[in-house]
Design a protein around this motif. Structure first.
Motif, PDB file in Angstrom:
ATOM      1  N   TRP A 373      39.719  34.712  51.216  1.00 21.19           N
ATOM      2  CA  TRP A 373      40.916  33.954  51.879  1.00 21.19           C
ATOM      3  C   TRP A 373      41.436  33.163  50.500  1.00 21.19           C
ATOM      4  CZ3 TRP A 373      41.597  28.593  51.868  1.00 21.19           C
ATOM      5  CH2 TRP A 373      42.489  27.994  52.744  1.00 21.19           C
ATOM      6  N   LEU A 374      40.953  32.703  49.655  1.00 26.25           N
ATOM      7  CA  LEU A 374      41.355  31.742  48.557  1.00 26.25           C
ATOM      8  C   LEU A 374      42.306  32.734  47.608  1.00 26.25           C
ATOM      9  CD1 LEU A 374      38.618  29.269  47.510  1.00 26.25           C
ATOM     10  CD2 LEU A 374      40.837  28.764  48.596  1.00 26.25           C
ATOM     11  N   GLY A 375      41.332  33.879  47.506  1.00 21.87           N
ATOM     12  CA  GLY A 375      42.098  34.970  46.469  1.00 21.87           C
ATOM     13  C   GLY A 375      43.480  35.198  47.270  1.00 21.87           C
ATOM     14  N   SER A 376      43.803  35.464  48.361  1.00 21.13           N
ATOM     15  CA  SER A 376      44.975  35.898  49.142  1.00 21.13           C
ATOM     16  C   SER A 376      46.078  34.804  49.274  1.00 21.13           C
ATOM     17  CB  SER A 376      44.764  36.340  50.414  1.00 21.13           C
ATOM     18  OG  SER A 376      44.461  35.563  51.217  1.00 21.13           O
ATOM     19  N   VAL A 377      45.539  33.465  49.297  1.00 21.27           N
ATOM     20  CA  VAL A 377      46.530  32.332  49.281  1.00 21.27           C
ATOM     21  C   VAL A 377      46.846  31.488  48.062  1.00 21.27           C
ATOM     22  CG1 VAL A 377      45.881  32.132  51.665  1.00 21.27           C
ATOM     23  CG2 VAL A 377      44.755  30.806  50.032  1.00 21.27           C
ATOM     24  N   LEU A 378      46.023  31.529  47.093  1.00 21.70           N
ATOM     25  CA  LEU A 378      46.388  30.780  45.877  1.00 21.70           C
ATOM     26  C   LEU A 378      47.503  31.451  45.224  1.00 21.70           C
ATOM     27  CD1 LEU A 378      42.751  29.977  44.722  1.00 21.70           C
ATOM     28  CD2 LEU A 378      44.254  28.515  45.816  1.00 21.70           C
ATOM     29  N   THR A 379      48.213  30.402  44.466  1.00 23.06           N
ATOM     30  CA  THR A 379      49.500  31.093  43.992  1.00 23.06           C
ATOM     31  C   THR A 379      49.382  31.495  42.540  1.00 23.06           C
ATOM     32  OG1 THR A 379      50.403  28.769  43.553  1.00 23.06           O
ATOM     33  CG2 THR A 379      50.983  29.930  45.587  1.00 23.06           C
ATOM     34  N   PHE A 380      47.987  31.196  41.711  1.00 22.94           N
ATOM     35  CA  PHE A 380      47.778  31.507  40.313  1.00 22.94           C
ATOM     36  C   PHE A 380      47.740  33.029  40.237  1.00 22.94           C
ATOM     37  CE2 PHE A 380      45.454  27.493  41.375  1.00 22.94           C
ATOM     38  CZ  PHE A 380      46.298  26.818  40.315  1.00 22.94           C
ATOM     39  N   SER A 381      47.944  33.495  39.021  1.00 27.61           N
ATOM     40  CA  SER A 381      47.628  34.959  38.874  1.00 27.61           C
ATOM     41  C   SER A 381      46.342  35.572  39.446  1.00 27.61           C
ATOM     42  CB  SER A 381      47.795  35.539  37.420  1.00 27.61           C
ATOM     43  OG  SER A 381      46.638  35.157  36.571  1.00 27.61           O
ATOM     44  N   ALA A 382      46.535  36.839  39.825  1.00 27.82           N
ATOM     45  CA  ALA A 382      45.154  37.282  40.462  1.00 27.82           C
ATOM     46  C   ALA A 382      43.926  37.284  39.417  1.00 27.82           C
ATOM     47  CB  ALA A 382      45.299  38.805  40.657  1.00 27.82           C
ATOM     48  N   VAL A 383      43.961  37.382  38.302  1.00 25.82           N
ATOM     49  CA  VAL A 383      43.114  37.092  37.181  1.00 25.82           C
ATOM     50  C   VAL A 383      42.700  35.912  37.132  1.00 25.82           C
ATOM     51  CG1 VAL A 383      42.565  37.513  34.993  1.00 25.82           C
ATOM     52  CG2 VAL A 383      43.774  39.355  36.133  1.00 25.82           C
ATOM     53  N   THR A 384      43.444  34.867  36.959  1.00 23.73           N
ATOM     54  CA  THR A 384      43.052  33.440  36.859  1.00 23.73           C
ATOM     55  C   THR A 384      42.479  32.988  38.065  1.00 23.73           C
ATOM     56  OG1 THR A 384      44.912  33.054  35.315  1.00 23.73           O
ATOM     57  CG2 THR A 384      43.966  31.129  36.644  1.00 23.73           C
ATOM     58  N   THR A 385      43.003  33.469  39.073  1.00 19.54           N
ATOM     59  CA  THR A 385      42.154  33.104  40.578  1.00 19.54           C
ATOM     60  C   THR A 385      41.109  33.639  40.745  1.00 19.54           C
ATOM     61  OG1 THR A 385      44.383  33.245  41.645  1.00 19.54           O
ATOM     62  CG2 THR A 385      42.413  33.232  42.992  1.00 19.54           C
ATOM     63  N   LEU A 386      40.445  34.864  40.229  1.00 25.17           N
ATOM     64  CA  LEU A 386      39.259  35.719  40.413  1.00 25.17           C
ATOM     65  C   LEU A 386      38.195  34.922  39.406  1.00 25.17           C
ATOM     66  CD1 LEU A 386      37.333  37.481  41.460  1.00 25.17           C
ATOM     67  CD2 LEU A 386      38.491  38.998  39.706  1.00 25.17           C
ATOM     68  N   GLY A 387      38.744  34.531  38.261  1.00 25.24           N
ATOM     69  CA  GLY A 387      38.032  33.796  37.273  1.00 25.24           C
ATOM     70  C   GLY A 387      37.540  32.409  37.638  1.00 25.24           C
ATOM     71  N   GLY A 388      38.634  31.841  38.042  1.00 23.05           N
ATOM     72  CA  GLY A 388      38.250  30.489  38.819  1.00 23.05           C
ATOM     73  C   GLY A 388      37.304  30.391  39.898  1.00 23.05           C
ATOM     74  N   ILE A 389      37.552  31.447  40.871  1.00 24.30           N
ATOM     75  CA  ILE A 389      36.619  31.535  41.948  1.00 24.30           C
ATOM     76  C   ILE A 389      34.934  31.849  41.463  1.00 24.30           C
ATOM     77  CG2 ILE A 389      35.875  33.061  43.786  1.00 24.30           C
ATOM     78  CD1 ILE A 389      38.745  33.170  44.417  1.00 24.30           C
ATOM     79  N   GLN A 390      34.926  32.998  40.671  1.00 23.43           N
ATOM     80  CA  GLN A 390      33.777  33.232  40.149  1.00 23.43           C
ATOM     81  C   GLN A 390      32.969  32.175  39.332  1.00 23.43           C
ATOM     82  OE1 GLN A 390      34.348  37.260  38.168  1.00 23.43           O
ATOM     83  NE2 GLN A 390      34.223  38.091  39.941  1.00 23.43           N
ATOM     84  N   THR A 391      33.639  31.659  38.495  1.00 22.80           N
ATOM     85  CA  THR A 391      33.290  30.416  37.630  1.00 22.80           C
ATOM     86  C   THR A 391      32.578  29.234  38.604  1.00 22.80           C
ATOM     87  OG1 THR A 391      34.779  30.948  35.688  1.00 22.80           O
ATOM     88  CG2 THR A 391      33.534  28.960  35.746  1.00 22.80           C
ATOM     89  N   THR A 392      33.360  28.797  39.563  1.00 26.20           N
ATOM     90  CA  THR A 392      33.142  27.707  40.351  1.00 26.20           C
ATOM     91  C   THR A 392      31.905  28.024  41.173  1.00 26.20           C
ATOM     92  OG1 THR A 392      35.601  26.984  40.263  1.00 26.20           O
ATOM     93  CG2 THR A 392      33.677  26.202  41.915  1.00 26.20           C
TER      94      THR A 392
END
Length: 414
Positions: A373-392
């Motif tokens: 859900w975060l991946g589909s609603v966050l407005t950052f680039s797809a790569v930045t969003t995925l990196g942030g999700i995985q790191t956190t």
């Protein structure tokens, strides 16, 4: 008939005494039961552009078919687990696969996004039984190192589903259209049900079954949720897996739209990742024997954390090489940590294997629903969003797992 109430007995001494030989048929069966859910999720990813065009929606809106699947899957498991501990594994698995096939028919005939989501929800209601009870069956039959080996080998085989299914989905979409994907998935579920009935059948004998009552089930879940031996490794495994599911949801945007791969090339890309998980899964048991499951699981989570971090420090439009290196690190870490962490989580709770597996599955799919859900609603680039999700996710997972190790060490010193 003597039964074990849910209100007690979920301590470290609850081990199943029987230890049948771990055979290829059992591994294939456990893998088949586990793989149906990931198969039905990943095989449709390359078809998103075609589905979006036919249904008149955006590819990003189709992300709702993933999050709705995960949410339903997560909640339904909480019901399946205690029912399986009361009535046995076989009935729940066969009924669940039947419901899944019904949802597959609805999804395959869908003419709108809403109908497709309904089909996916029905699929999730049914397939959750197979996925949850695969872990419960493994715990019914094995414990200790054999359980870890069974889960590792199962994970290796199961990796073929998310790895090769996009390739199969691409071929089917190109040659027969995306609706053929649902036909194949339904046939696969039917085949798994037949193989299960012929190969293994019931593994939870009557004398081990627990009576079901709503207050008892709620209390049992509460006891698991506050038991550090369960909840700390369970949350760690769930967060680690949520990062993997987030990468599935982000793959079309990153690989097709960003890097420029075709849907068929994406299929081959996912197929190649199977070998990374295969290698990690083969390495996990011997490494755990030599250095200890706690150390290797922690190292796996740390490796996945570094993989996610690569996406954050790199370009928002990475080349295929940089993105692939990040994914290899994440998959290798996940391949080491997931089977060992699952065995650590499930090991002490043999008599409530269905309940424990259900809560673990709920946490995993709940975390996956949040990250997709975060991946589909966050407005950052797809790569930045995925990196942030995985790191956190991996940072929190590592802290929880290290806390589990510290608490176990403290208990052993007393």
């Amino acid at each position: 008939m003597k039964t074990q109430s849910y209100s007690g007995g979920i301590e470290a001494g609850d081990q199943i005494s029987q230890n049948p030989r771990l055979t290829g048929k059992i591994i294939v069966l456990l893998a088949g039961l586990s793989a149906i859910s990931t198969l039905s999720t990943n095989i449709i990813l390359p078809a998103f552009p075609d589905i979006a065009e036919q249904l008149g929606v955006s590819a990003r809106e189709l992300g709702l078919t993933l999050s709705s699947f995960f949410i339903t899957f997560a909640l339904a498991q909480l019901v399946v687990g205690p029912l399986a501990d009361r009535y046995g594994r076989k009935k729940l698995i066969l009924v669940g696969l039947s419901i899944f096939i019904v949802g597959t028919v609805v999804g395959g005939l869908a003419g709108s996004l809403e109908t497709l989501i309904i089909g996916r929800v029905i699929q999730a209601l049914g397939v959750c039984a197979a996925a949850v009870l695969a872990r419960a069956i493994a715990r019914d039959l094995f414990d200790g190192e054999t359980l870890a080996r069974a889960l590792s080998l199962t994970m290796i085989a199961t990796a073929a589903a998310p790895g090769f299914s996009p390739l199969v989905g691409s071929v089917l979409t190109t040659s027969l259209g995306w609706r053929a994907i649902f036909i194949l998935v339904g046939l696969a579920a039917f085949a798994v049900g037949i193989f299960y009935t012929a190969t293994l059948g019931e593994t939870h004998p009557t004398e081990r079954r627990a009576p079901v009552s709503i207050p008892g089930v709620i209390f049992a879940y509460f006891r698991l949720a506050v038991n550090g031996k369960f909840i700390l490794p369970a949350l760690s495994v769930s967060l680690l897996m949520s990062g993997l599911f987030a990468s599935f949801g982000a793959a079309p945007a990153i690989l097709i739209k960003g890097i420029g791969l075709s849907s068929l090339q994406v299929g081959f890309y996912f197929a190649a990742t199977v070998f990374v998980v295969f290698g990690a899964g083969m390495a996990a048991p011997p490494l755990a024997r030599r250095y200890g499951a706690q150390i290797i699981t922690s190292a796996g989570i740390l490796t996945a954390l570094l993989g996610g971090g690569m996406l954050l420090i790199g370009s928002e439009s990475p080349g295929l090489g940089w993105y692939s290196l990040s994914m290899v690190m994440y998959l290798w870490g996940m391949g080491l940590a997931n089977p060992l962490g699952t065995a650590i989580t499930m090991g002490p709770f043999g008599k409530q294997a269905g309940l424990a597996s259900a809560l673990l599955g709920f946490l995993t799919m709940g975390a996956a629903a949040i990250t997709t859900w975060l991946g589909s609603v966050l407005t950052f680039s797809a790569v930045t969003t995925l990196g942030g999700i995985q790191t956190t996710a991996c940072m929190i997972a590592l802290l929880l797992f290290l806390l589990r190790g510290k608490s176990m060490a403290s208990l052993s010193q007393k």
